[in-house]
Design a protein around this motif. Structure first.
Motif, short mmCIF file in Angstrom:
data_model
loop_
_atom_site.label_atom_id
_atom_site.label_comp_id
_atom_site.label_asym_id
_atom_site.label_seq_id
_atom_site.Cartn_x
_atom_site.Cartn_y
_atom_site.Cartn_z
N ARG A 133 156.97 -49.37 -105.31
CA ARG A 133 156.51 -48.05 -105.72
C ARG A 133 155.31 -47.56 -104.90
N CYS A 134 154.35 -48.46 -104.62
CA CYS A 134 153.17 -48.02 -103.87
C CYS A 134 153.04 -48.83 -102.58
N SER A 135 151.89 -48.72 -101.90
CA SER A 135 151.75 -49.36 -100.58
C SER A 135 151.21 -50.79 -100.67
N TYR A 136 151.10 -51.32 -101.87
CA TYR A 136 150.56 -52.67 -102.05
C TYR A 136 151.40 -53.71 -101.31
N GLN A 137 150.74 -54.58 -100.54
CA GLN A 137 151.44 -55.75 -100.00
C GLN A 137 150.48 -56.92 -99.89
N GLU A 138 151.01 -58.10 -100.08
CA GLU A 138 150.15 -59.29 -100.17
C GLU A 138 150.99 -60.54 -99.98
N ALA A 139 150.30 -61.67 -99.78
CA ALA A 139 151.02 -62.95 -99.79
C ALA A 139 151.16 -63.35 -101.27
N LEU A 140 152.32 -63.84 -101.63
CA LEU A 140 152.53 -64.25 -103.02
C LEU A 140 152.13 -65.71 -103.15
N PRO A 141 151.16 -66.02 -104.04
CA PRO A 141 150.76 -67.42 -104.17
C PRO A 141 151.95 -68.30 -104.55
N ALA A 142 152.04 -69.47 -103.90
CA ALA A 142 153.19 -70.37 -104.10
C ALA A 142 153.38 -70.67 -105.58
N LYS A 143 152.27 -70.87 -106.29
CA LYS A 143 152.35 -71.24 -107.70
C LYS A 143 153.01 -70.14 -108.53
N ALA A 144 152.66 -68.90 -108.19
CA ALA A 144 153.24 -67.75 -108.91
C ALA A 144 154.75 -67.72 -108.72
N LEU A 145 155.18 -67.99 -107.49
CA LEU A 145 156.61 -67.96 -107.18
C LEU A 145 157.35 -69.09 -107.89
N LEU A 146 156.75 -70.27 -107.90
CA LEU A 146 157.42 -71.45 -108.48
C LEU A 146 157.60 -71.33 -109.99
N ASN A 147 156.72 -70.55 -110.63
CA ASN A 147 156.74 -70.51 -112.09
C ASN A 147 157.27 -69.22 -112.69
N GLU A 149 159.34 -66.19 -114.28
CA GLU A 149 160.52 -66.06 -115.15
C GLU A 149 161.13 -64.67 -115.02
N CYS A 150 160.39 -63.77 -114.39
CA CYS A 150 160.93 -62.43 -114.12
C CYS A 150 160.29 -61.91 -112.84
N ALA A 151 160.72 -60.76 -112.38
CA ALA A 151 160.21 -60.20 -111.12
C ALA A 151 158.70 -59.97 -111.23
N PRO A 152 157.93 -60.38 -110.21
CA PRO A 152 156.49 -60.15 -110.26
C PRO A 152 156.16 -58.66 -110.17
N LYS A 153 155.07 -58.28 -110.80
CA LYS A 153 154.67 -56.85 -110.84
C LYS A 153 153.46 -56.59 -109.96
N CYS A 154 153.39 -55.37 -109.49
CA CYS A 154 152.28 -54.94 -108.64
C CYS A 154 151.00 -54.86 -109.46
N PRO A 155 149.90 -55.46 -108.98
CA PRO A 155 148.64 -55.40 -109.75
C PRO A 155 148.04 -53.99 -109.76
N ASP A 156 148.45 -53.15 -108.81
CA ASP A 156 147.88 -51.80 -108.74
C ASP A 156 148.63 -50.80 -109.62
N CYS A 157 149.97 -50.86 -109.60
CA CYS A 157 150.72 -49.80 -110.29
C CYS A 157 151.78 -50.35 -111.25
N GLN A 158 151.86 -51.67 -111.39
CA GLN A 158 152.86 -52.30 -112.26
C GLN A 158 154.31 -52.10 -111.81
N GLY A 159 154.49 -51.61 -110.58
CA GLY A 159 155.85 -51.50 -110.03
C GLY A 159 156.39 -52.88 -109.72
#
Ligand SMILES: [Zn+2]
Length: 265
Positions: A133-147, A149-159
């Motif tokens: 939805r917005c221009s946010y981009q980042e490296a996804l922490p390995a731990k977040a990816l491994l755990n 249960e649903c698609a991760p959301k943007c910290p800025d806009c919740q997209g």
């Protein structure tokens, strides 16, 4: 250590620029299941087919949770994977060559991790995300990816966030295509090295055809014959981890002798 044919060692003496194309084989040696061959992760072929469907651009938009769960499973299988001697040899080679470019089909970022700099990730990188939805981009922490249960959301806009990897049915990234053309078509490298790739895709086979037509040295490193073997002057049979270090040593040895010859008498 595997030995490199003497004729190839001699040909390496005139190599100034190097282009390398890597595929799933070199990652598999680090214990990473192939993302494009996601079907191989699952014992049941039907389940494998469903995983490949889940990894399509279409599914990502309709049901992002489904796509992300498969990405999570792939990440779990690849957990703790490190660059192998093949990755490390390529990184060292870059320091010694006058011009060096590495085109990879792998999305695991292991070439960067090994220290390679001029890397073109033609299928993107699974460890980075951007917001739909917005221009946010980042490296996804390995731990977040491994755990997850649903698609991760943007910290800025919740997209919904998506991986910066090319999913099935999606276009290749424009910037990567531009660099591919620059490094492999406009400047044809003296040496083209095909490592662990079956070169199924035309954009992988084409640089090899161009290099061969231009009279460059084309070398394949793969345990088996592939669709591009016919283009290789030298087809070295074995893994990247076993063959790239001695190949690098052969190149370095020649470079060193030359350096001495050019030095003060
Ligand atoms: Zn956002």
């Amino acid at each position: 250590m595997k030995s490199i044919p003497q004729e190839l060692v001699e040909r390496l003496a005139s190599v100034r620029s190097i282009g390398v194309i890597t595929g799933a084989g070199i990652s598999a040696e680090s214990g990473i299941p192939t993302y494009r061959g996601a079907g191989g992760l699952y014992d049941d072929p039907e389940e494998g087919q469903r995983a490949i469907e889940a990894l399509s651009g279409e599914t990502l938009l309709k049901d992002p949770d489904r796509t992300w769960k498969v990405l999570r499973d792939i990440a779990r299988h690849a957990q703790g994977a490190e660059p192998n001697p093949g990755h490390l040899a390529l990184a060292e080679w870059e320091d010694r060559a006058e011009r060096f470019a590495l085109l990879t089909q792998n999305v695991d970022g292991l070439h960067h991790q090994a220290g390679s700099r001029n890397v073109i990730e033609i299928h993107g990188n699974i460890k980075r995300v951007n917001c739909l939805r917005c221009s946010y981009q980042e490296a996804l922490p390995a731990k977040a990816l491994l755990n997850l249960e649903c698609a991760p959301k943007c910290p800025d806009c919740q997209g919904v966030l998506r991986p910066k990897a090319v999913l099935f049915g999606e276009m290749l990234p424009e910037e990567a295509l531009r660099r591919l053309e620059e490094e492999f078509h406009r400047h044809v490298p003296d040496l083209l090295l095909l490592v662990g790739t079956t070169a199924l895709f035309p954009y992988i086979a084409f640089p090899a055809q161009i290099a061969r037509a231009a009279g460059s040295l084309v070398v394949e490193v793969n345990p088996e014959d592939t669709d591009v073997t016919y283009l290789a002057e030298f087809a070295l049979r074995g893994t990247a981890g076993a063959l790239l270090p001695p190949l690098l040593a052969a190149f370095g040895g020649v470079a060193q002798e030359k350096g001495q010859a050019q030095g003060p008498k």
